[in-house]
Write an enzyme that holds these catalytic residues in place. Structure first.
Site, short mmCIF file in Angstrom:
data_model
loop_
_atom_site.label_atom_id
_atom_site.label_comp_id
_atom_site.label_asym_id
_atom_site.label_seq_id
_atom_site.Cartn_x
_atom_site.Cartn_y
_atom_site.Cartn_z
N CYS A 12 0.79 -1.30 0.31
CA CYS A 12 0.63 -0.02 0.34
C CYS A 12 0.39 1.32 0.00
CB CYS A 12 -0.86 -0.09 1.29
SG CYS A 12 -2.22 -1.37 1.59
N GLY A 38 -1.11 0.76 -5.11
CA GLY A 38 -2.34 -0.05 -5.20
C GLY A 38 -3.64 0.43 -6.13
N ASN A 112 0.65 1.58 6.28
CA ASN A 112 1.37 0.38 5.11
C ASN A 112 2.42 -0.47 5.98
OD1 ASN A 112 4.18 1.34 2.92
ND2 ASN A 112 2.44 -0.74 2.76
N GLY A 113 2.03 -1.78 5.78
CA GLY A 113 2.90 -2.96 6.18
C GLY A 113 1.70 -4.35 6.49
N TYR A 252 11.63 -3.67 -7.19
CA TYR A 252 10.33 -4.33 -8.25
C TYR A 252 9.22 -2.84 -7.68
CZ TYR A 252 6.03 -6.44 -9.33
OH TYR A 252 5.07 -7.89 -9.36
#
Ligand code: SF4
Length: 470
Positions: A12, A38, A112-113, A252
């Site tokens: 995210c 996302g 985020n995580g 990536y």
């Protein structure tokens, strides 16, 4: 490589700003630049100093935040979120920021995580009478904050954070305070910037460039930042034992124009390609990269090897979210819709195809087949990361161990399965050298768990089946 085809999905993205009259509008632009992290849902919560107001929905930033929707979001502080949801973890209620209202005031959270002990904490909290509104691991923090026996919000947050295990970059906002917290290993990237007198925080520095903000510094692992009418206060709620930034952010996930801990992502990827060429010299006519994330590595490979880089694969940019589907059959179809070989480039040529990773292997097999059908005489697949053999519990949907082709098969078996003439992965040492972080220690301050199986945190059994990642 195309995330939604490969089975290695982004987590995210978070963005926040404090002290700007157009906070929501700026957050819109910030989130738009983080859209690659996302695409399933997005939201913004804004404060005018007296109340929190939010809007969220399932869709892209441009779809949810129309001009009318933005009219409604006026304030001087805002936090926003773009979300990728794994199967079973979707739904409107799980779109963030989560917004809670109580008699003592409002609280908004963007995360985020992934918390590896979320299930254990949730069970405890439910046993003590908490009622959860969502299936998101993020909500656990809200309950822990609410239960803390301190009068000041920052003390409640500081008290709650050490109970969390796993990866988290949190933006927390009340009517009058803005807080930023990063987990003690700093697994996810999070940076601080300035826009005039305002403070901005974002998952990636590319968001600062879009809004014209100046990068100040990265948030430290174990740091809690509080920004309010008195300015910015920083304190360490946890003394980090070791930094472990996600290596896949370099390989990536992140945008090439972002910098993570001072290293530009495009430059790191190019170095990964160069390192591959040093480790794996191959006789071939052209080098091509699988768009978009592997192009930098392919350019690096070409530069180092002296073999020309060519655009042997084209991405169709006009395929919408309709094709982002989790089922295997649609994934196969999706490859055809999204990528095409350039016959004029690959026909009669020995092709080196650079990709950033192999997850299930199905996409690589399709691309090799496409290149051969377009006339490539040989297709040598070189991967700018080591084999992914272990699942990620920190917010990246790498599927289960069984789905990871490298956990079940040798390199030679994978080569055969994808139909390549040769297949090579980058070594772990070569990868660390190419990314070039200077931190001391074997891992150079990076998480390498999906390659090595050595997780920087404790892993709870429930985390294995966690369907909710962010
Ligand atoms: S396990 Fe892999 S994908 Fe997950 S945080 Fe670590 S390096 Fe990143």
């Amino acid at each position: 490589m195309l995330a939604e085809l490969k089975g290695l999905n982004e987590e995210c993205g978070v963005f926040g700003i404090w002290g700007h009259p157009e906070a929501a509008q700026i957050t819109y632009y910030g989130l738009h630049s983080l859209q690659h992290r996302g695409q399933e849902g997005t939201g913004i919560v804004v404060t005018d100093g007296e109340q929190l107001k939010g809007r969220k929905g399932e869709g892209l930033v441009t779809e949810i935040f129309t001009a009318d929707a933005m009219e409604d979001l006026q304030g001087v502080g805002a936090i926003g979120h773009v979300r990728y949801a794994t199967a079973g973890g979707g739904g409107y209620e799980n779109v963030q920021p989560l917004l809670f209202q109580s008699q003592s005031g409002g609280l908004a959270l963007a995360h985020n995580g992934n918390l590896v002990n979320a299930d254990a904490l949730r069970n405890q909290l439910e046993a003590q009478g908490s009622i959860f509104q969502t299936s998101s691991d993020t909500e656990v923090l809200a309950h822990l904050i609410k239960r803390g026996g301190f009068s000041q919000m920052r003390d409640r947050v500081k008290n709650a954070l050490p109970m969390l295990k796993g990866a988290y970059a949190f933006l927390i906002m009340t009517e009058t305070e803005f807080m930023v917290a990063l987990d003690p290993h700093g697994l996810r990237p999070l940076s601080l910037g300035r826009l005039g007198d305002a403070y901005v925080v974002a998952s990636e520095t590319c968001a600062f460039d879009i809004i014209g903000a100046e990068f100040v510094r990265d948030i430290l692992p174990g740091e809690l930042l509080v920004i309010d009418a008195d300015g910015l206060h920083s304190e360490m709620y946890s003394m980090s034992s070791s930094t472990a930034i996600c290596t896949m952010e370099y390989i990536y996930f992140s945008r090439p124009d972002s910098n993570i801990h001072g290293i530009n992502v495009h430059a790191a990827r190019k170095n990964l390609g160069k390192q591959l060429a040093k480790e794996v010299p191959i006789q071939a006519d052209v080098v091509t990269g699988v768009p978009d994330s592997s192009i930098s590595a392919a350019i690096g490979y070409a530069e180092e090897s002296g073999i020309p880089y060519e655009m042997g694969l084209i991405k169709n940019r006009y395929v919408g979210r309709t094709f982002i589907q989790p089922s295997q059959s649609l994934r196969e179809q999706g490859v055809k819709m999204k990528l095409s070989p350039v016959r004029g480039i690959v026909e009669g040529k020995r092709v080196i195809m650079v990709d950033d990773s192999i997850v299930r292997g199905t996409t690589s097999r399709r691309i090799v087949k496409m290149l051969k059908e377009a006339g490539a005489t040989e297709v040598h697949v070189v991967i700018s990361s080591p084999p992914i053999q272990n699942p990620c519990f920190y917010g990246i949907d790498t599927s289960t161990r069984e789905e990871l082709i490298a956990s079940e098969h040798s390199v030679e078996e994978i080569r055969e399965l994808i139909g390549a003439d040769s297949l090579t992965f980058l070594s772990v040492e070569g990868m660390l050298e190419a990314i070039g972080r200077n931190e001391p220690g074997e891992t150079r301050g990076q998480c390498l768990a999906c390659f090595t199986g050595k997780y920087p945190t404790e892993i709870y059994p429930q985390a294995v089946s966690a369907g909710q990642k962010c």
